[in-house]
Structures are given as C-alpha cells and as structure tokens.
Design a protein around this motif. Structure first.
Motif, PDB file in Angstrom:
ATOM      1  N   LEU A   9     -20.562  14.102 -24.924  1.00 21.35           N
ATOM      2  CA  LEU A   9     -19.999  13.353 -23.798  1.00 21.35           C
ATOM      3  C   LEU A   9     -20.872  13.580 -22.569  1.00 21.35           C
ATOM      4  CD1 LEU A   9     -17.775  11.575 -22.613  1.00 21.35           C
ATOM      5  CD2 LEU A   9     -16.491  13.664 -22.070  1.00 21.35           C
ATOM      6  N   LEU A  10     -21.527  12.514 -22.105  1.00 15.25           N
ATOM      7  CA  LEU A  10     -22.357  12.569 -20.908  1.00 15.25           C
ATOM      8  C   LEU A  10     -21.524  12.112 -19.720  1.00 15.25           C
ATOM      9  CD1 LEU A  10     -25.586  10.857 -22.331  1.00 15.25           C
ATOM     10  CD2 LEU A  10     -25.077  13.298 -22.228  1.00 15.25           C
ATOM     11  N   THR A  11     -21.476  12.925 -18.682  1.00 15.23           N
ATOM     12  CA  THR A  11     -20.707  12.570 -17.494  1.00 15.23           C
ATOM     13  C   THR A  11     -21.610  12.595 -16.274  1.00 15.23           C
ATOM     14  OG1 THR A  11     -20.045  14.880 -17.172  1.00 15.23           O
ATOM     15  CG2 THR A  11     -18.560  13.482 -18.442  1.00 15.23           C
ATOM     16  N   GLY A  12     -21.268  11.817 -15.287  1.00 12.36           N
ATOM     17  CA  GLY A  12     -22.063  11.774 -14.066  1.00 12.36           C
ATOM     18  C   GLY A  12     -21.902  10.447 -13.364  1.00 12.36           C
ATOM     19  N   GLU A  13     -22.331  10.406 -12.132  1.00 12.13           N
ATOM     20  CA  GLU A  13     -22.224   9.186 -11.347  1.00 12.13           C
ATOM     21  C   GLU A  13     -23.069   8.070 -11.947  1.00 12.13           C
ATOM     22  OE1 GLU A  13     -23.303  10.068  -7.339  1.00 12.13           O
ATOM     23  OE2 GLU A  13     -21.796  11.640  -7.098  1.00 12.13           O
ATOM     24  N   SER A  14     -22.771   6.865 -11.544  1.00 10.26           N
ATOM     25  CA  SER A  14     -23.560   5.711 -11.985  1.00 10.26           C
ATOM     26  C   SER A  14     -25.008   5.868 -11.534  1.00 10.26           C
ATOM     27  CB  SER A  14     -22.967   4.427 -11.398  1.00 10.26           C
ATOM     28  OG  SER A  14     -23.718   3.301 -11.785  1.00 10.26           O
ATOM     29  N   GLY A  15     -25.921   5.586 -12.450  1.00 10.46           N
ATOM     30  CA  GLY A  15     -27.340   5.645 -12.106  1.00 10.46           C
ATOM     31  C   GLY A  15     -27.994   6.981 -12.312  1.00 10.46           C
ATOM     32  N   THR A  16     -27.285   7.955 -12.903  1.00  8.93           N
ATOM     33  CA  THR A  16     -27.880   9.284 -13.094  1.00  8.93           C
ATOM     34  C   THR A  16     -28.714   9.385 -14.362  1.00  8.93           C
ATOM     35  OG1 THR A  16     -25.730   9.974 -13.991  1.00  8.93           O
ATOM     36  CG2 THR A  16     -26.222  10.607 -11.719  1.00  8.93           C
ATOM     37  N   GLY A  17     -28.785   8.312 -15.149  1.00  7.94           N
ATOM     38  CA  GLY A  17     -29.671   8.302 -16.314  1.00  7.94           C
ATOM     39  C   GLY A  17     -28.988   8.673 -17.614  1.00  7.94           C
ATOM     40  N   LYS A  18     -27.711   8.321 -17.762  1.00 11.56           N
ATOM     41  CA  LYS A  18     -26.974   8.724 -18.965  1.00 11.56           C
ATOM     42  C   LYS A  18     -27.533   8.068 -20.228  1.00 11.56           C
ATOM     43  CE  LYS A  18     -22.961   7.711 -16.948  1.00 11.56           C
ATOM     44  NZ  LYS A  18     -23.292   7.672 -15.508  1.00 11.56           N
TER      45      LYS A  18
END
Length: 462
Positions: A168-177
């Motif tokens: 599960l990759l989490t992070g703000e939009s645009g962080t390169g998921k």
C-alpha cells in the motif's frame, strides 16, 4: 496465454464454424459480418489476430486489410478466399497480410496457420513489453534523492521488490506513487510479466466491476462480446490499483475476495477463474479515517496494508529539489533539442522556498515550462513560473501571513538556513569553500552548519 481472434465474414454459418473450431484451442473468438463492424470491434477489444474473407459487401477484404495496416500495423491478418488464385494470394501478402487460406479449408491447415500467426503476434508483444520495460528502467532514474525520508522509501523498495506481498503506497497527489510501483515491478521477480495500472477514480462506478473482472457477452446492455478484466490481464504480473480509496464499497468486497482467494468471477459468468497477481495499491486518502467513516472496508484495508510505504511530500525533502530539477531539465531539454547545464542559485533558492502542493508532478511541470522559455544554457529565476514567487517579498524574504507565526521558531529558521546552504552547494557543484564564500560565512562555520543540519555534500550534489 489466452488469445483473442476476430473472424470477419458475411456468412454467419462460416463464422460459427470457425468460432467452434478455434475455441477448441482455448481461443476467444469475436465475429463481425463486414469490414466496418470489424473496425468497431478492433477499437473496443484487444485482438491478437484477424481472419477476414476476401470478398464481402461494402468494405471488402483488401479494403479492411488496408485499414488494419494503417490503424493497427502490428496486428496480423489472415485472408480467406474461395477465389484462391495466385494473384489474390500474392496481392494480399504484398498489402501486408500474414498469410492466406483457401475455401473450403482443412481444419488442420487452419490450426497451423493460426498458430503461426499467434506466435508471431506473441513475439511482437514480447518485443513491445521489453521496450516498455527498458523505458521503465530508464524511469527508475527519476527515483532521485538522498534525503533521509526518501532513503527510507528506497530501502523499502529494495526490501519488498522480490516478494509477492501486497503493498500500500500512501502520500499526497504527485509524490510518484505509480513510479514507485513500476520500480517495484521492474526490479522484482515478476519483471518479465505484465504491469497493469488501473485508476479506480477514473472509471465510472457502473463499469468498474467489468473493468476489474471482465464480463461475458450479453451480461448487460452493451456487452456485445466477452471481455477480459484487468486481473486476468495482469496474471503472473503486477496489478496497480491507483486511488483505491475511491473504490465503491460494493466492489471492495469482491476485491477483498480476489486478494484472499486468488479467484475472480467475470460479470455474467458463474465460473471462477484463478489468478496469480501481485497487487500494489495507492491512495492519497487517509484510509483509517475512511474506515472510521464507513467509507472503506476495514478488512480490505488490513489486506492491502501488508507492506505500507508512505511517500514523503516534496516539501519534506527539500534537499532533493535541486537534483530532481536538474534531472527533469536534462531529460525535457533533450526532448526539445536543448541542452542545459543547470540552474542559477537564485532559481534554486526560489524552488526551495516554494511549498510544492503538487509535489514532484508540479516540479516537473515547472521545469518543463522553464526549459521552454529559457534562452541560455542556465535556467534563471525569471524563467520560472510566476506563481513560485506569489508568497515572496520583493527582497527575496518569505512573507509571513497575519496570524501565521511558526510554532517552532528554531525549526523554521533551520529550514531557511538549509535552503540557502543547499542552493549555494548546488551553484558551487559541492565545493564547500566556494559555497561558504557565496553566502558570506567562514568555511568552519559552513562545515558546522552542514553537520548540524545533517547535509551530506557528497550525496546531494550530482
């Protein structure tokens, strides 16, 4: 591997005969009564081979062949003709047909010709996949950075890439998921298998189940043919479920079952199909909050959260902005036929001061604009978009909005200090003495600040 074959003939009985013969070998057969119908099927379905009659009303075989070679140049076409003259055969081969068969045809001969064409199609697909994987390997170069927060991401990728664990990759939009997901796939034990990406927020809710699991012909209005879903497309490979937090609750139960039991059920088909898929999910939502609000299933959350990788926002890895910007300037400049040696200190300072709400995607867009307007080999401050300076004062200091006093003054001052030191190091190519001179302090004081702020000169300067 399942193949999809399109049979085009204005005789329904012949279409049924071919469909029956080919399906014995596990081939999924689509049919069309004329050339125009065939083109509509090709636009909607992933077809591996076309078998077309030579003479048909309206758009005949030669015209259809020409259209296919124009729109789908790597799709093999076998031409059928009752007028099996050397002239017709030679003409069809010259126009790009893979082969031809004569009516009435022998089933064994048909099987041999079809198998050869499908093998040829598989080779082309493998070559395309290899080229795509090479591109992905080049994209791994974009996983640039040596900040502590990003080093933790790289370490996590290295730890999990050879396993089959759900991520599960989490992070703000645009962080390169998605880029991180591709890196895990490309450097993992499924690298030679498909990588299939699905944006759960971009597909209408009514079509999402069909998109994920496929459907049988006639399962619902508009289901004119069988369709293979994304789980089957990714079989033996990796399925990337982006924006998983936007998935409707009703479908979440079926996704959970697919993850737990490794089986799927296409819409309108009671038969289960086994799948071997490594799932990487991504979200910019707080899924625990969504669970608390009954917007996301708790059992699915824990099934997805086997190996969580949080991606830091760009403002949390300020020291990575300069190397990322240089990378984008090099690649984007090369694509535009320009060559850039780097950024001025003022430009780097401006980028370091900005908060980057759009993260790496926004930085890339910013640099792309700068490479377009820059007239010299060095990208200057004036080449950057105006919005970067909307929160800065005329003398270059950051304005503090009324009532916006930092809760931790020492930490805020340390960030400002770090920004200028990084910009000076970037301009001096990592030479500490030159960087100290640029910002007007002694080498000893400069070295002390590097140690205090945790800046590794040999790492951050490229």
């Amino acid at each position: 591997m399942t193949h999809n074959v399109l049979v085009v003939d204005d005789e329904p009985k012949l279409c049924d005969l071919l469909a029956s013969a080919l399906s014995q070998n596990g081939i999924v057969v689509f049919t069309a009564g004329n050339g125009l119908h065939a083109l509509k099927v090709l636009e909607c379905e992933d077809i591996d081979l076309v078998i077309s009659d030579w003479r048909m009303p309206g758009m005949d075989g030669p015209q259809l062949l020409a259209e296919i070679k124009s729109r789908f140049p790597q799709l093999p076409v076998i031409v059928m003709t009752a007028y099996s003259t050397v002239k017709n055969a030679v003409q069809s081969m010259r126009n790009g047909a893979f082969d031809y068969i004569a009516k009435p045809f022998d089933i064994d001969e048909l099987d041999i010709t079809v198998n050869k064409a499908l093998q040829f199609r598989d080779i082309l697909k493998d070559n395309q996949r290899m080229r795509a994987e090479l591109d992905e390997h080049r994209q791994i170069d974009s996983l640039i950075g040596d900040s502590p927060s990003f080093r933790r991401v790289l370490h996590a990728i290295d730890s999990v890439r050879e396993s089959n664990a759900t991520i599960l990759l989490t992070g703000e939009s645009g962080t390169g998921k998605e880029m991180v997901a591709r890196a895990i796939h490309t450097h993992g034990n499924r690298a030679d298998k498909p990588f299939v990406a699905v944006n759960c927020a971009a597909i209408p809710e009514g079509l999402l189940e069909s998109e994920m699991f496929g459907h049988r012909k006639g399962a619902f209005t508009g289901a004119v043919a069988d369709r293979v879903g994304r789980f089957q497309q990714a079989d033996k490979g990796t399925l990337f479920l982006d924006e998983i937090g936007e998935m409707p609750l009703a479908l979440q139960a079926k996704i959970l079952r697919a993850l737990q039991e490794r089986v799927i059920e296409p819409v309108g088909d009671p038969r289960e199909r086994k799948v071997d898929v490594r799932v990487i999910a991504a979200t910019n939502k707080n899924l625990l909050d969504a669970v608390a609000n009954k917007e996301f299933r708790e059992d699915l959350y824990y099934r997805l959260n086997v190996f969580p990788i949080p991606l830091p926002a760009l403002r949390e890895r300020v020291e990575d902005i300069a190397p990322l910007a240089r990378h984008f300037a090099h690649t984007l400049g090369a694509a535009a036929g320009k060559r850039f040696s780097g950024f001025s200190a003022q430009a780097l300072q401006a980028m370091a001061r900005y908060s980057w709400p759009g993260n790496i995607r926004e930085l890339q867009n910013c640099v792309e604009r700068a490479t377009i307007v820059a007239s010299g080999a060095v990208i200057e401050e004036e080449d950057l978009p105006a919005y970067l300076f909307a929160s800065s004062s005329a003398d270059g200091g950051t304005l503090i909005a009324e009532g916006s006093v930092p809760a931790d003054l020492e930490a805020a001052l340390a960030e400002v200090e770090k920004t200028y030191i990084l910009a000076a190091l970037a301009q001096s190519n990592g030479v500490q003495a030159a960087a100290a001179q640029l910002i007007g302090i002694s080498e000893r004081s400069f070295w002390y600040r590097l140690k205090k702020l945790g800046i590794h000169v040999d790492k951050i300067v490229r």
